[in-house]
Design an enzyme around this catalytic site. Structure first.
Site, PDB file in Angstrom:
ATOM      1  N   LYS A 183       0.840  -1.191   0.000  1.00 33.32           N
ATOM      2  CA  LYS A 183       0.000   0.000   0.000  1.00 33.32           C
ATOM      3  C   LYS A 183       0.877   1.243   0.000  1.00 33.32           C
ATOM      4  CE  LYS A 183      -1.748   2.645   3.061  1.00 33.32           C
ATOM      5  NZ  LYS A 183      -1.655   3.932   2.329  1.00 33.32           N
ATOM      6  N   GLU A 257       9.419   1.037  10.998  1.00 32.56           N
ATOM      7  CA  GLU A 257      10.512   1.997  10.784  1.00 32.56           C
ATOM      8  C   GLU A 257       9.873   3.365  10.828  1.00 32.56           C
ATOM      9  OE1 GLU A 257      12.385   4.795   9.426  1.00 32.56           O
ATOM     10  OE2 GLU A 257      12.491   3.862   7.446  1.00 32.56           O
ATOM     11  N   CYS A 291      13.336  10.448   7.198  1.00 30.34           N
ATOM     12  CA  CYS A 291      13.254   9.998   8.582  1.00 30.34           C
ATOM     13  C   CYS A 291      14.618  10.008   9.272  1.00 30.34           C
ATOM     14  CB  CYS A 291      12.635   8.609   8.649  1.00 30.34           C
ATOM     15  SG  CYS A 291      13.453   7.367   7.623  1.00 30.34           S
ATOM     16  N   GLU A 392       9.827  15.836  15.490  1.00 32.57           N
ATOM     17  CA  GLU A 392      10.213  15.644  14.093  1.00 32.57           C
ATOM     18  C   GLU A 392       9.396  16.605  13.230  1.00 32.57           C
ATOM     19  OE1 GLU A 392      11.017  11.939  11.098  1.00 32.57           O
ATOM     20  OE2 GLU A 392       9.094  11.990  12.117  1.00 32.57           O
TER      21      GLU A 392
END
Length: 488
Positions: A183, A257, A291, A392
């Protein structure tokens, strides 16, 4: 100069790829894709809902026994053939990445080669997966293990680097003998769909690789499906918590992750110019939307001012603009929503005195005004407890903070809930080893930013997730051992 029009001619047939069939008649609604560089709509993307996820999982399940029993050398050769096709279609895939998320062509041009490396590296494992003979006592017996695939693996990837993300996940999972329902994000579905088509062209049996773009509802339906044997998710913490809650209902294993707030630790003996150049990548690479990007800069007080000056001067010269221009190093952020969110963080930091704004902090106008361009932004003297240092941002914003001792550098580096990556800059090998051991991170890069290599394990600790992709550990992520004991 105005931004070049989006290369819409590259867009593959939209819809979902289930088995060997494509359909745009889906139950999950439609997403209007917008080119981030000029804000213009490019395509209507049909999204998979519960019905399409069900069909894809059933197709993967039907193909599962045949694929897991396919000899390793054949799985190897099919992965190698797919790598060849990615090479042959590199120009097309580069253009699709630029179209999907505004990734500059200069950066996107490196992605097919990296995807090929992941495919070829993991192809080499396909014919080496086996088990081991285990010594037994006190009774005499033959004991051995079998490394077996899970079965149907649901892979959910983000929008920021779809070509490499697909290769990173599919290559080890397929090498291990699993079938896949992939997906991709509705924001960037085109590369994944094209790679699914290339897998069929390479000779993978229908149902081994299925691609169903979808939004949150489609992803939830996929995770909850009783035919899914494992889930691997790359993305953010809030979505990961929802996935874990859904997977817990069936006790399905999940690999994660997740995000990061990685720090560049620049010690007093470092090559400051080189360290600053590497720290710039935290802002430039995918406009800070990575990331593992190093978005915090921790510099020893003896070199701190020089680091900030060097960063500011270098970033002022970075070519920001049209992603299709080969000279552009930094493009737009992915969407209008992302642009507003990032600028909101910057405004709060400025208003609340979280740090001193040194450069950037604004949306770019002129010829870039219709796109989602944010100037490379540097804050100095950032409060370690502030939003700038703790959250973040996923945008082109660097937070700089000084330190005086190695212990303080480690306290600052480890002072967030994340633990994905860390960057160490020093000419003292003893410092490099000590800090690498002490920092809370799944990966540590010393005096270099090589990226995520196929042969090295990559993943996080703390709230940056668990599990690893890359190296032998990445293949093991998609295998589980069965023990066999035979009395003699």
């Amino acid at each position: 100069m105005p931004v070049t029009a989006a290369p819409t001619e590259l867009i593959p047939d939209t819809g979902v790829l289930i088995g060997a069939s494509r359909t745009s008649a889906t139950s999950g609604g439609v997403h209007r894709h917008v080119y981030a560089a000029n804000g213009q709509s490019t395509a209507e993307v049909p999204l998979g809902g519960a019905a399409e996820m069900d069909a894809a999982v059933r197709a993967a399940g039907a193909a599962s026994d045949g694929w897991r029993n396919t000899p390793g050398n054949i799985r190897r050769d099919l992965l190698l053939r797919l790598a060849e096709l990615v090479e042959q279609h590199a120009t097309e895939l580069i253009g699709l990445q630029t179209l999907e998320n505004g990734c500059p062509r200069q950066f996107a041009s490196k992605m097919p080669e990296l995807a090929v490396d992941h495919l070829r590296y993991n192809a080499g494992w396909a014919d080496k997966i086996g088990g081991e003979v285990v010594p037994t006592w006190p009774v005499r017996a033959l004991d051995y293990t079998l490394d077996e695939p899970y079965g149907v693996v649901a892979v959910i990837i983000p929008w920021n680097g779809p070509l490499v993300s697909v290769a990173q996940m599919l290559a080890p999972a397929l090498a291990a003998g699993n079938t896949i329902v992939l997906k991709p994000s509705e924001l960037a579905p085109f590369t994944a769909l094209r790679l699914g088509e290339l897998a069929l062209t390479a000779g993978f049996p229908p149902g081994v690789v299925n691609v169903v773009p979808g939004a949150a509802a489609g992803g939830a339906a996929l995770v909850r499906h009783p035919g899914v044997d494992k889930v691997h998710f790359t993305g953010g913490g809030p979505t990961a918590r929802k996935i874990l809650a859904d997977a817990a209902e069936r006790l399905v294993p999940v690999g994660l992750e997740l995000g990061g707030k990685s720090a560049h630790m620049i010690f007093g003996d470092a090559d400051v110019r080189m360290a600053a150049r590497m720290a710039m990548s935290g802002v430039i690479a995918l406009s800070g939307q990575g990331c593992a990007n190093g978005t915090r800069v921790l510099a020893h007080s003896s070199v701190y001012d020089e680091v900030v000056r060097t960063l500011t001067a270098r970033l002022a010269r970075v070519p920001v603009g049209d992603p299709a221009d080969e000279r552009t190093l930094m493009g737009p952020v992915v969407s209008a929503g992302a642009c507003e969110r990032i600028l909101g963080v910057v405004d709060r930091a400025r208003d609340e005195g979280q740090g001193r704004l040194v450069s950037g902090g604004e949306r770019l106008g002129g010829d870039l005004g219709d796109g989602y361009f944010i100037a490379p932004t540097v804050f100095a003297d950032v409060d370690p407890a502030s939003e700038l240092a703790q959250e973040e941002i996923f945008g082109p914003v660097l937070a700089c903070t000084p330190f005086d001792t190695e212990q303080e550098a480690l306290q600052l580096a480890n002072g967030t809930r994340y633990g994905l990556g860390a960057y160490v800059h020093t000419t003292d090998l003893r410092t490099a080893h000590r800090v690498s051991r002490a920092v809370a991170a799944g990966s540590v890069w010393v005096n270099g930013v090589p990226g995520v290599l196929p042969s090295t394990p990559f993943g996080g600790v703390r709230q940056s997730g668990w599990g690893r992709i890359g190296g032998e550990a990445g293949v093991r992520e998609f295998l589980r051992p069965k023990n066999v004991w035979i009395a003699t």
